[in-house]
Scaffold this motif. Sequence first.
Motif, PDB file in Angstrom:
ATOM      1  N   THR A   1       0.846  -1.201   0.000  1.00 57.90           N
ATOM      2  CA  THR A   1       0.000   0.000   0.000  1.00 57.90           C
ATOM      3  C   THR A   1       0.877   1.245   0.000  1.00 57.90           C
ATOM      4  OG1 THR A   1      -1.771  -1.132   1.173  1.00 57.90           O
ATOM      5  CG2 THR A   1      -1.771   1.266   1.285  1.00 57.90           C
ATOM      6  N   GLU A   2       1.965   1.209   0.740  1.00 61.79           N
ATOM      7  CA  GLU A   2       2.886   2.348   0.803  1.00 61.79           C
ATOM      8  C   GLU A   2       3.648   2.529  -0.509  1.00 61.79           C
ATOM      9  OE1 GLU A   2       3.336   4.671   3.209  1.00 61.79           O
ATOM     10  OE2 GLU A   2       1.670   3.722   4.254  1.00 61.79           O
ATOM     11  N   TYR A   3       3.950   1.448  -1.195  1.00 62.92           N
ATOM     12  CA  TYR A   3       4.738   1.517  -2.427  1.00 62.92           C
ATOM     13  C   TYR A   3       3.935   0.944  -3.584  1.00 62.92           C
ATOM     14  CZ  TYR A   3       8.396   3.295   0.453  1.00 62.92           C
ATOM     15  OH  TYR A   3       9.091   4.092   1.299  1.00 62.92           O
ATOM     16  N   TRP A   4       4.112  -0.299  -3.933  1.00 63.93           N
ATOM     17  CA  TRP A   4       3.394  -0.892  -5.056  1.00 63.93           C
ATOM     18  C   TRP A   4       3.411  -2.406  -4.922  1.00 63.93           C
ATOM     19  CZ3 TRP A   4       7.361   2.693  -5.715  1.00 63.93           C
ATOM     20  CH2 TRP A   4       8.636   2.159  -5.736  1.00 63.93           C
ATOM     21  N   LYS A   5       2.526  -3.043  -5.707  1.00 62.03           N
ATOM     22  CA  LYS A   5       2.490  -4.509  -5.729  1.00 62.03           C
ATOM     23  C   LYS A   5       3.838  -5.013  -6.211  1.00 62.03           C
ATOM     24  CE  LYS A   5      -1.827  -5.591  -4.739  1.00 62.03           C
ATOM     25  NZ  LYS A   5      -2.099  -6.155  -3.449  1.00 62.03           N
ATOM     26  N   SER A   6       4.366  -6.031  -5.529  1.00 61.22           N
ATOM     27  CA  SER A   6       5.729  -6.428  -5.855  1.00 61.22           C
ATOM     28  C   SER A   6       6.002  -7.917  -5.663  1.00 61.22           C
ATOM     29  CB  SER A   6       6.696  -5.628  -5.000  1.00 61.22           C
ATOM     30  OG  SER A   6       6.372  -5.805  -3.638  1.00 61.22           O
ATOM     31  N   ASN A   7       4.966  -8.710  -5.488  1.00 65.26           N
ATOM     32  CA  ASN A   7       5.148 -10.156  -5.268  1.00 65.26           C
ATOM     33  C   ASN A   7       5.972 -10.473  -4.030  1.00 65.26           C
ATOM     34  OD1 ASN A   7       3.674 -10.835  -7.609  1.00 65.26           O
ATOM     35  ND2 ASN A   7       5.467 -10.382  -8.856  1.00 65.26           N
TER      36      ASN A   7
ATOM     37  N   ASP B   1      13.381 -10.340   0.679  1.00 66.98           N
ATOM     38  CA  ASP B   1      14.136  -9.159   1.087  1.00 66.98           C
ATOM     39  C   ASP B   1      13.321  -7.956   0.598  1.00 66.98           C
ATOM     40  OD1 ASP B   1      15.820  -6.928   1.132  1.00 66.98           O
ATOM     41  OD2 ASP B   1      17.600  -8.108   0.645  1.00 66.98           O
ATOM     42  N   ILE B   2      12.722  -7.241   1.535  1.00 78.84           N
ATOM     43  CA  ILE B   2      11.778  -6.176   1.181  1.00 78.84           C
ATOM     44  C   ILE B   2      12.401  -5.143   0.246  1.00 78.84           C
ATOM     45  CG2 ILE B   2      10.453  -4.224   2.098  1.00 78.84           C
ATOM     46  CD1 ILE B   2      10.017  -6.005   4.627  1.00 78.84           C
ATOM     47  N   PHE B   3      13.556  -4.621   0.604  1.00 75.05           N
ATOM     48  CA  PHE B   3      14.138  -3.538  -0.178  1.00 75.05           C
ATOM     49  C   PHE B   3      14.548  -3.993  -1.576  1.00 75.05           C
ATOM     50  CE2 PHE B   3      15.483  -1.931   4.220  1.00 75.05           C
ATOM     51  CZ  PHE B   3      14.246  -1.330   4.417  1.00 75.05           C
ATOM     52  N   GLU B   4      15.014  -5.227  -1.693  1.00 71.65           N
ATOM     53  CA  GLU B   4      15.370  -5.775  -3.007  1.00 71.65           C
ATOM     54  C   GLU B   4      14.115  -6.019  -3.846  1.00 71.65           C
ATOM     55  OE1 GLU B   4      18.321  -6.865  -4.654  1.00 71.65           O
ATOM     56  OE2 GLU B   4      19.329  -5.606  -3.183  1.00 71.65           O
ATOM     57  N   THR B   5      13.117  -6.643  -3.239  1.00 71.96           N
ATOM     58  CA  THR B   5      11.914  -7.016  -3.975  1.00 71.96           C
ATOM     59  C   THR B   5      11.105  -5.795  -4.394  1.00 71.96           C
ATOM     60  OG1 THR B   5      11.834  -9.085  -2.733  1.00 71.96           O
ATOM     61  CG2 THR B   5       9.833  -8.449  -3.895  1.00 71.96           C
ATOM     62  N   VAL B   6      10.945  -4.848  -3.492  1.00 66.36           N
ATOM     63  CA  VAL B   6      10.169  -3.642  -3.809  1.00 66.36           C
ATOM     64  C   VAL B   6      11.011  -2.655  -4.623  1.00 66.36           C
ATOM     65  CG1 VAL B   6       8.821  -1.734  -2.797  1.00 66.36           C
ATOM     66  CG2 VAL B   6       8.758  -3.980  -1.746  1.00 66.36           C
ATOM     67  N   ARG B   7      12.313  -2.859  -4.613  1.00 70.59           N
ATOM     68  CA  ARG B   7      13.270  -2.022  -5.351  1.00 70.59           C
ATOM     69  C   ARG B   7      13.260  -0.574  -4.863  1.00 70.59           C
ATOM     70  NH1 ARG B   7      15.715  -5.053  -8.912  1.00 70.59           N
ATOM     71  NH2 ARG B   7      14.651  -6.717  -9.987  1.00 70.59           N
ATOM     72  N   ILE B   8      13.455  -0.441  -3.562  1.00 76.10           N
ATOM     73  CA  ILE B   8      13.621   0.889  -2.980  1.00 76.10           C
ATOM     74  C   ILE B   8      14.983   0.940  -2.297  1.00 76.10           C
ATOM     75  CG2 ILE B   8      11.168   1.384  -2.713  1.00 76.10           C
ATOM     76  CD1 ILE B   8      11.422   0.663   0.258  1.00 76.10           C
ATOM     77  N   SER B   9      15.505   2.141  -2.157  1.00 74.18           N
ATOM     78  CA  SER B   9      16.813   2.296  -1.524  1.00 74.18           C
ATOM     79  C   SER B   9      16.886   3.648  -0.829  1.00 74.18           C
ATOM     80  CB  SER B   9      17.936   2.165  -2.565  1.00 74.18           C
ATOM     81  OG  SER B   9      17.828   3.197  -3.515  1.00 74.18           O
ATOM     82  N   GLY B  10      17.983   3.857  -0.109  1.00 77.66           N
ATOM     83  CA  GLY B  10      18.256   5.137   0.529  1.00 77.66           C
ATOM     84  C   GLY B  10      17.164   5.589   1.476  1.00 77.66           C
ATOM     85  N   ASP B  11      16.774   6.845   1.335  1.00 80.84           N
ATOM     86  CA  ASP B  11      15.791   7.447   2.232  1.00 80.84           C
ATOM     87  C   ASP B  11      14.436   6.736   2.190  1.00 80.84           C
ATOM     88  OD1 ASP B  11      17.696   9.283   2.982  1.00 80.84           O
ATOM     89  OD2 ASP B  11      16.884  10.925   1.778  1.00 80.84           O
ATOM     90  N   ASP B  12      14.064   6.175   1.036  1.00 76.22           N
ATOM     91  CA  ASP B  12      12.791   5.461   0.945  1.00 76.22           C
ATOM     92  C   ASP B  12      12.754   4.270   1.899  1.00 76.22           C
ATOM     93  OD1 ASP B  12      11.788   7.191  -0.969  1.00 76.22           O
ATOM     94  OD2 ASP B  12      12.446   5.935  -2.652  1.00 76.22           O
ATOM     95  N   CYS B  13      13.890   3.603   2.061  1.00 71.73           N
ATOM     96  CA  CYS B  13      13.962   2.467   2.989  1.00 71.73           C
ATOM     97  C   CYS B  13      13.713   2.938   4.419  1.00 71.73           C
ATOM     98  CB  CYS B  13      15.323   1.793   2.896  1.00 71.73           C
ATOM     99  SG  CYS B  13      15.682   1.059   1.295  1.00 71.73           S
ATOM    100  N   TYR B  14      14.400   4.002   4.792  1.00 77.94           N
ATOM    101  CA  TYR B  14      14.249   4.497   6.161  1.00 77.94           C
ATOM    102  C   TYR B  14      12.821   5.002   6.395  1.00 77.94           C
ATOM    103  CZ  TYR B  14      15.143   6.448  10.680  1.00 77.94           C
ATOM    104  OH  TYR B  14      15.085   6.711  12.021  1.00 77.94           O
TER     105      TYR B  14
ATOM    106  N   LYS C   1       7.475   4.551   8.954  1.00 75.16           N
ATOM    107  CA  LYS C   1       6.024   4.367   8.831  1.00 75.16           C
ATOM    108  C   LYS C   1       5.590   3.076   9.513  1.00 75.16           C
ATOM    109  CE  LYS C   1       5.512   6.991   4.568  1.00 75.16           C
ATOM    110  NZ  LYS C   1       5.231   6.932   3.131  1.00 75.16           N
ATOM    111  N   PHE C   2       6.370   2.023   9.319  1.00 74.84           N
ATOM    112  CA  PHE C   2       6.096   0.747   9.986  1.00 74.84           C
ATOM    113  C   PHE C   2       6.105   0.946  11.497  1.00 74.84           C
ATOM    114  CE2 PHE C   2       8.370  -2.668  12.232  1.00 74.84           C
ATOM    115  CZ  PHE C   2       7.426  -3.674  12.175  1.00 74.84           C
ATOM    116  N   SER C   3       7.115   1.652  11.999  1.00 79.89           N
ATOM    117  CA  SER C   3       7.252   1.905  13.435  1.00 79.89           C
ATOM    118  C   SER C   3       6.037   2.632  13.996  1.00 79.89           C
ATOM    119  CB  SER C   3       8.528   2.711  13.688  1.00 79.89           C
ATOM    120  OG  SER C   3       8.565   3.180  15.011  1.00 79.89           O
ATOM    121  N   LYS C   4       5.601   3.657  13.280  1.00 77.55           N
ATOM    122  CA  LYS C   4       4.444   4.437  13.746  1.00 77.55           C
ATOM    123  C   LYS C   4       3.159   3.622  13.690  1.00 77.55           C
ATOM    124  CE  LYS C   4       6.499   8.861  12.816  1.00 77.55           C
ATOM    125  NZ  LYS C   4       6.708   9.921  11.858  1.00 77.55           N
TER     126      LYS C   4
END
Length: 140
Positions: free
Chosen positions: A13-19, A25-38, A43-46
Amino acid sequence: MITEKEIIDFIETEYWKSNLQSDSDIFETVRISGDDCYELIEKFSKKYNVDISNFLWYFHHEEEGSWNSIGWHFYKTPDKLVERIPITPKMLAQFAETKKWEINYPYHQLPEKRKDILFNQIVLIITAILAIIGFLINII
């Protein structure tokens, strides 16, 4: 009980459908890096009220914009000094249940000063000085 499926839905929901799967590995599968990861971890923490004070970003993803830093070519950034630890939906579901970031990071020691950043600052200062000298020569 917070399920892995709920975590996967939250991420997609925060990013996109990604199987995403439970052990992806969330960051690899969703293909996000850097500030988007943090930002995702924040958001997860909150959302799940998880204490992430023990979260060490450099074990999980690269630094924002490190690839275009001059200093990066000569000195390693923190994420290049440690072995990467993937974050999975299964892990996040467990953390959401315990309300704590529960990764026992291996012993490591980062340099007190970031040589890559210092190098970038020196290059910037030299560039600024040369620009000023160039400007002064042109008006004389």
